[in-house]
Design a protein around this motif. Structure first.
Motif, short mmCIF file in Angstrom:
data_model
loop_
_atom_site.label_atom_id
_atom_site.label_comp_id
_atom_site.label_asym_id
_atom_site.label_seq_id
_atom_site.Cartn_x
_atom_site.Cartn_y
_atom_site.Cartn_z
N ARG A 179 0.81 -1.22 0.00
CA ARG A 179 0.00 0.00 0.00
C ARG A 179 0.84 1.27 0.00
O ARG A 179 0.39 2.31 -0.43
N HIS A 180 2.10 1.16 0.46
CA HIS A 180 2.95 2.35 0.45
C HIS A 180 3.26 2.84 -0.96
O HIS A 180 3.71 3.96 -1.14
N LEU A 181 3.00 1.97 -1.97
CA LEU A 181 3.28 2.39 -3.35
C LEU A 181 2.03 2.92 -4.07
O LEU A 181 2.13 3.45 -5.17
N VAL A 182 0.86 2.78 -3.43
CA VAL A 182 -0.38 3.24 -4.07
C VAL A 182 -0.33 4.76 -4.22
O VAL A 182 -0.13 5.49 -3.24
N ASN A 183 -0.49 5.22 -5.47
CA ASN A 183 -0.39 6.66 -5.78
C ASN A 183 0.90 7.29 -5.24
O ASN A 183 0.95 8.48 -4.93
N ASN A 184 1.92 6.48 -5.14
CA ASN A 184 3.18 6.94 -4.57
C ASN A 184 4.32 6.13 -5.19
O ASN A 184 5.04 5.41 -4.50
N TYR A 185 4.47 6.27 -6.51
CA TYR A 185 5.49 5.50 -7.21
C TYR A 185 6.88 6.00 -6.81
O TYR A 185 7.05 7.15 -6.40
N PRO A 186 7.89 5.14 -6.96
CA PRO A 186 9.24 5.59 -6.63
C PRO A 186 9.64 6.79 -7.48
O PRO A 186 9.16 6.93 -8.61
N PRO A 187 10.48 7.67 -6.94
CA PRO A 187 10.91 8.86 -7.71
C PRO A 187 11.79 8.48 -8.89
O PRO A 187 12.32 7.37 -8.96
N ASN A 188 11.94 9.44 -9.80
CA ASN A 188 12.68 9.17 -11.02
C ASN A 188 14.18 9.43 -10.81
O ASN A 188 14.75 10.38 -11.33
N ASN A 189 14.82 8.56 -10.03
CA ASN A 189 16.26 8.68 -9.84
C ASN A 189 16.92 7.31 -9.77
O ASN A 189 16.24 6.28 -9.79
N LEU A 190 18.24 7.31 -9.71
CA LEU A 190 18.99 6.05 -9.80
C LEU A 190 19.29 5.43 -8.43
O LEU A 190 19.99 4.42 -8.35
N GLU A 191 18.76 6.04 -7.39
CA GLU A 191 18.99 5.49 -6.05
C GLU A 191 18.33 4.11 -5.95
O GLU A 191 17.21 3.91 -6.42
N LYS A 192 19.01 3.18 -5.33
CA LYS A 192 18.45 1.83 -5.23
C LYS A 192 17.41 1.78 -4.12
O LYS A 192 17.75 1.74 -2.94
N GLY A 193 16.12 1.82 -4.53
CA GLY A 193 15.06 1.90 -3.54
C GLY A 193 13.89 0.96 -3.79
O GLY A 193 12.96 0.90 -2.99
N PHE A 194 13.90 0.24 -4.91
CA PHE A 194 12.76 -0.64 -5.24
C PHE A 194 13.19 -2.08 -4.94
O PHE A 194 14.05 -2.64 -5.62
N ARG A 195 12.55 -2.65 -3.93
CA ARG A 195 13.05 -3.92 -3.39
C ARG A 195 12.63 -5.12 -4.23
O ARG A 195 11.52 -5.17 -4.75
N PHE A 196 13.52 -6.09 -4.30
CA PHE A 196 13.22 -7.31 -5.05
C PHE A 196 11.96 -7.99 -4.51
O PHE A 196 11.15 -8.51 -5.26
N GLU A 197 11.78 -7.97 -3.18
CA GLU A 197 10.60 -8.66 -2.63
C GLU A 197 9.30 -7.95 -3.05
O GLU A 197 8.25 -8.59 -3.16
N ASP A 198 9.38 -6.64 -3.32
CA ASP A 198 8.18 -5.94 -3.81
C ASP A 198 7.87 -6.37 -5.24
O ASP A 198 6.70 -6.54 -5.61
N PHE A 199 8.91 -6.55 -6.04
CA PHE A 199 8.72 -7.03 -7.41
C PHE A 199 8.05 -8.41 -7.38
O PHE A 199 7.05 -8.68 -8.06
N GLY A 200 8.61 -9.31 -6.54
CA GLY A 200 8.04 -10.66 -6.44
C GLY A 200 6.60 -10.64 -5.95
O GLY A 200 5.75 -11.40 -6.43
N ALA A 201 6.30 -9.75 -5.00
CA ALA A 201 4.93 -9.65 -4.48
C ALA A 201 3.97 -9.16 -5.57
O ALA A 201 2.82 -9.59 -5.63
N ILE A 202 4.46 -8.28 -6.44
CA ILE A 202 3.62 -7.77 -7.53
C ILE A 202 3.29 -8.89 -8.53
O ILE A 202 2.14 -9.07 -8.93
N THR A 203 4.30 -9.68 -8.92
CA THR A 203 4.01 -10.73 -9.91
C THR A 203 3.16 -11.83 -9.27
O THR A 203 2.28 -12.40 -9.92
N GLN A 204 3.38 -12.10 -7.98
CA GLN A 204 2.50 -13.06 -7.28
C GLN A 204 1.07 -12.53 -7.27
O GLN A 204 0.11 -13.26 -7.52
N GLY A 205 0.93 -11.23 -6.99
CA GLY A 205 -0.39 -10.62 -6.95
C GLY A 205 -1.11 -10.69 -8.29
O GLY A 205 -2.32 -10.92 -8.35
N LEU A 206 -0.35 -10.50 -9.38
CA LEU A 206 -0.95 -10.61 -10.72
C LEU A 206 -1.54 -12.00 -10.93
O LEU A 206 -2.67 -12.15 -11.43
N ASP A 207 -0.78 -13.03 -10.56
CA ASP A 207 -1.26 -14.41 -10.73
C ASP A 207 -2.44 -14.68 -9.80
O ASP A 207 -3.38 -15.37 -10.17
#
Ligand SMILES: [Zn+2]
Length: 213
Positions: free
Chosen positions: A45-73
């Motif tokens: 929910r922390h990402l709802v209407n609150n996408y990561p900023p447009n910079n190169l700082e490493k802030g988007f976690r692998f577990e969030d990516f995995g949770a998103i693809t799990q959620g799609l399925d």
């Protein structure tokens, strides 16, 4: 801001702008409301209407990516999740080129003059190097007579997941669109044949060397 993040972290990240691209790509295929529902289901929910900023700082976690693809399925079933994952991957490559295209040098004249086979080889290598340089994803390439073999040794797409069959559809979509773009509009067979989530040591995606159309 309240979050429902799991307490433990993988410690592996995409830069914020790549995480942003992932969410923008999802929005292109399922709309803003769909993305918000997905993020809520995935406990992000922390990402709802609150996408990561447009910079190169490493802030988007692998577990969030995995949770998103799990959620799609979970939301659309394995077949629907696969279709949307591939389409989102294709959109992500397009958005990603806007952010990273200049870095890749792939629009240069010298590149455009290469024969198709070499163009694909150089382009796929450059794409792998880009992930290895800017993200904590680890990609290694092999090839045989028929295929370029894209081996993701540390894969965010299926991070934290277990699955009966390969489930890194977004990665397949990225590579489909990549090959399409590199070749000036041709289509290639792209298929994930092994997946960490299904018990393999790495995620392995075959990219056909010859176009199918
Ligand atoms: Zn994977």
């Amino acid at each position: 801001m309240p979050t429902d993040n799991p307490p433990q972290s993988s410690g592996f990240y995409y830069p914020n702008n790549m995480g942003r691209v992932v969410l923008q790509a999802l929005e292109e295929v399922m709309g803003r409301n769909g993305v918000n529902a997905l993020l809520t289901l995935a406990k992000l929910r922390h990402l709802v209407n609150n996408y990561p900023p447009n910079n190169l700082e490493k802030g988007f976690r692998f577990e969030d990516f995995g949770a998103i693809t799990q959620g799609l399925d979970d939301m659309y079933g394995p077949r629907g999740g696969r279709g949307l994952g591939i389409r989102a991957g294709r959109a992500a490559l397009k958005y990603g080129l806007r952010e990273f295209g200049a870095v890749l040098g792939i629009a240069d004249l010298a590149f455009r003059l290469l024969p198709l086979g070499m163009k694909l080889k150089v382009g796929i290598n450059t794409l792998a190097e880009t992930f290895n340089k800017f993200t904590d994803q680890v990609v290694r390439l092999e090839e045989d007579e028929e295929y370029f073999i894209w081996i993701i040794e540390r894969c965010p797409v299926c991070w934290g997941r277990t699955a009966d069959a390969p489930c890194c559809h977004a990665a397949v979509g990225i590579l489909q669109e990549g090959a399409h773009w590199l070749s000036g509009g041709k289509s290639f067979r792209v298929e994930e044949v092994e997946c960490t989530a299904a018990g393999a040591p790495a995620c392995k995606i075959l990219i056909g060397k010859r176009p199918i159309d």
